[in-house]
Motif scaffolding. Structure first.
Motif, short mmCIF file in Angstrom:
data_model
loop_
_atom_site.label_atom_id
_atom_site.label_comp_id
_atom_site.label_asym_id
_atom_site.label_seq_id
_atom_site.Cartn_x
_atom_site.Cartn_y
_atom_site.Cartn_z
N TRP A 134 0.84 -1.21 0.00
CA TRP A 134 0.00 0.00 0.00
C TRP A 134 0.87 1.26 0.00
O TRP A 134 0.72 2.13 -0.85
N ASN A 135 1.75 1.36 0.98
CA ASN A 135 2.59 2.56 1.06
C ASN A 135 3.55 2.65 -0.12
O ASN A 135 3.86 3.75 -0.60
N HIS A 136 4.01 1.51 -0.60
CA HIS A 136 4.86 1.48 -1.78
C HIS A 136 4.14 2.10 -2.99
O HIS A 136 4.68 2.95 -3.69
N VAL A 137 2.88 1.69 -3.21
CA VAL A 137 2.11 2.22 -4.34
C VAL A 137 1.89 3.71 -4.19
O VAL A 137 2.01 4.48 -5.15
N GLU A 138 1.55 4.16 -2.98
CA GLU A 138 1.34 5.58 -2.77
C GLU A 138 2.60 6.38 -3.13
O GLU A 138 2.52 7.46 -3.74
N CYS A 139 3.75 5.86 -2.77
CA CYS A 139 5.00 6.55 -3.10
C CYS A 139 5.24 6.58 -4.61
O CYS A 139 5.74 7.58 -5.15
N LEU A 140 4.87 5.51 -5.33
CA LEU A 140 4.99 5.51 -6.78
C LEU A 140 4.08 6.57 -7.39
O LEU A 140 4.46 7.25 -8.36
N MET A 141 2.88 6.72 -6.85
CA MET A 141 1.95 7.73 -7.34
C MET A 141 2.56 9.13 -7.20
O MET A 141 2.48 9.95 -8.12
N ALA A 142 3.15 9.40 -6.04
CA ALA A 142 3.75 10.72 -5.83
C ALA A 142 4.91 10.96 -6.78
O ALA A 142 5.05 12.06 -7.35
N MET A 143 5.75 9.97 -6.99
CA MET A 143 6.88 10.15 -7.90
C MET A 143 6.40 10.30 -9.34
O MET A 143 7.02 11.03 -10.13
N ALA A 144 5.28 9.66 -9.69
CA ALA A 144 4.72 9.82 -11.03
C ALA A 144 4.25 11.26 -11.25
O ALA A 144 4.43 11.83 -12.34
N VAL A 145 3.65 11.87 -10.24
CA VAL A 145 3.22 13.27 -10.34
C VAL A 145 4.41 14.16 -10.69
O VAL A 145 4.30 15.10 -11.49
N GLU A 177 11.61 10.71 12.74
CA GLU A 177 11.85 10.13 11.42
C GLU A 177 11.18 10.98 10.36
O GLU A 177 10.22 11.71 10.63
N ARG A 178 11.68 10.85 9.14
CA ARG A 178 11.03 11.45 7.98
C ARG A 178 10.65 10.30 7.06
O ARG A 178 11.51 9.55 6.61
N SER A 179 9.36 10.15 6.79
CA SER A 179 8.84 8.95 6.13
C SER A 179 8.44 9.23 4.69
O SER A 179 7.88 10.29 4.37
N GLY A 180 8.70 8.24 3.83
CA GLY A 180 8.32 8.35 2.43
C GLY A 180 6.83 8.48 2.24
O GLY A 180 6.35 9.21 1.38
N TYR A 181 6.04 7.75 3.07
CA TYR A 181 4.59 7.81 2.89
C TYR A 181 4.04 9.18 3.26
O TYR A 181 3.04 9.62 2.68
N THR A 182 4.68 9.89 4.21
CA THR A 182 4.25 11.25 4.52
C THR A 182 4.54 12.17 3.35
O THR A 182 3.68 12.97 2.93
N ALA A 183 5.74 12.06 2.79
CA ALA A 183 6.08 12.87 1.62
C ALA A 183 5.13 12.60 0.47
O ALA A 183 4.70 13.52 -0.25
N ALA A 184 4.75 11.33 0.28
CA ALA A 184 3.85 10.98 -0.80
C ALA A 184 2.48 11.62 -0.61
O ALA A 184 1.88 12.14 -1.56
N ALA A 185 1.95 11.59 0.62
CA ALA A 185 0.65 12.20 0.89
C ALA A 185 0.70 13.71 0.63
O ALA A 185 -0.27 14.29 0.12
N VAL A 186 1.82 14.35 0.96
CA VAL A 186 1.96 15.78 0.68
C VAL A 186 1.89 16.05 -0.82
O VAL A 186 1.19 16.96 -1.28
N VAL A 187 2.61 15.26 -1.60
CA VAL A 187 2.62 15.46 -3.06
C VAL A 187 1.22 15.27 -3.64
O VAL A 187 0.76 16.08 -4.47
N LEU A 188 0.51 14.24 -3.21
CA LEU A 188 -0.82 13.98 -3.75
C LEU A 188 -1.79 15.09 -3.36
O LEU A 188 -2.65 15.49 -4.15
#
Length: 346
Positions: free
Chosen positions: A34-45, A297-308
């Motif tokens: 789940w979190n992996h996919v969310e991070c891919l979505m953010a990087m795609a943006v 910590e600084r988490s990838g899933y938090t960064a991804a939610a910010v981007v989305l």
């Protein structure tokens, strides 16, 4: 607000933690789908094509024959072997989003069998009433209960799967039926789910996942707004702790935007920028009684939610409307005492 340049820097902070095999881990090192996919979505943006491609290859390699992924993988090996329904489902959200952002028909067609297997795994965990239980354990036994947050995310995934199926000329009407039944349970039978009401996700996720919209969504937002929202800081992860988190706040931003509450969404998005690090990454949360980042910590899933969330508010990509546009069709409110469902457990 943050602009495109800041969004790209945040996406690059996700790419920086991507593992050699393509997985995007939690800070403690494990990967879940789940979190992996969310991070891919953010990087795609942000247009980070190579990390996104590697991330989809990771999903293809680690999907199991039944369509699921292990709950947790470390170094490519499963350390928790159960298969969560919402983990499997989110691949459909990711693929529909990727198709919207990139328009890559060939990549969508190539990954379609993976998504079909994943959503069929999910549909196989639906109960007679309509909720979807949260996992099969390592021995293949289905769980005896469902989670409201997970099922709300699954609802969105099933709708995305239907859209993909239509786009590819491979209709899957059983997914649409499953989504309709699940939407009804989410809207009319919250008692059907395990009680996780201290978590803010159980508050806003029926709206975020598209099962609840309109007047019912507005009523739901007002009911718990004062419980979870900390003015100027974001929203609590849990109601009984002085702790705001970036991922939950940005998901609430997406839910508000989906409702048309853009002013409140923008205000919350601005509030959470105190978690931004100078390199573009984001701290997971802030303990406002002790005035410390927690966890540290600084988490990838938090960064991804910010981007989305930034994409939804600013229209940075063709996938900006994902959370607004994927929802249950409007239906008249039903009386949960007269709808004919098997009564949910007390």
């Amino acid at each position: 607000m943050i602009g495109r340049e800041e969004v790209v820097r945040t996406a690059l902070s996700i790419a920086a933690i991507q593992q050699e095999d393509g997985g995007v881990p939690w800070p403690e090192g494990h990967v879940d789908a789940w979190n992996h996919v969310e991070c891919l979505m953010a990087m795609a943006v942000a247009g980070l094509e190579e990390p996104v491609r590697r991330g989809w290859e990771w999903l293809e390699r680690h999907q199991r024959d039944d369509g699921s992924w292990p709950m947790k993988l470390v170094g490519g090996a499963a350390v928790e072997r159960g298969g969560e329904s919402n983990h499997a489902a989110y691949a459909a959200v990711g693929l529909w989003h990727h198709h919207l952002v990139t328009g890559e028909q060939e990549a969508t067609e190539r990954r379609w069998p993976m998504v079909k297997a994943a959503l069929d795994y999910v549909a196989g965990l639906q109960t007679a009433r309509g909720e979807i239980v949260w996992e099969r354990d390592a021995e293949g036994r289905a769980s005896t209960y469902a989670l409201l947050t997970g099922c709300s995310s699954i609802h969105q995934a099933l709708r995305c799967g239907v859209l993909l199926a239509e786009r590819l000329g491979d209709p899957q009407p059983h997914w649409e039926l499953a989504a309709d039944r699940l939407a009804h349970v989410l809207a009319a039978h919250p008692e059907a789910f395990a009680d996780k009401s201290r978590f803010s996700m159980d508050w806003y996720y029926p709206v975020l996942g598209g099962a609840v919209r309109g007047a019912q969504a507005s009523e739901l937002m007002e009911r718990e707004w004062a419980t979870f929202v900390v003015p100027g800081l974001g929203i609590r992860c849990v109601s009984d702790e002085p702790w705001v988190t970036g991922a939950e706040t940005c998901e609430l931003v997406l839910a508000l935007d989906a409702m048309g509450e853009r002013e409140r969404a923008r205000r919350l998005f601005t509030d959470i920028q105190h978690l931004r690090h100078e390199d573009g990454s984001y701290w997971t949360g802030w303990q406002f009684a002790n005035r410390r980042h927690f966890p540290h910590e600084r988490s990838g899933y938090t960064a991804a939610a910010v981007v989305l969330a930034a994409d939804a508010l600013e229209g940075l990509s063709a996938g900006a409307g994902l959370f607004r546009d994927v929802s249950a069709p409007p239906v008249p409110p039903s009386d949960p005492d007269r709808c004919g469902c098997t009564p949910a457990r007390a």
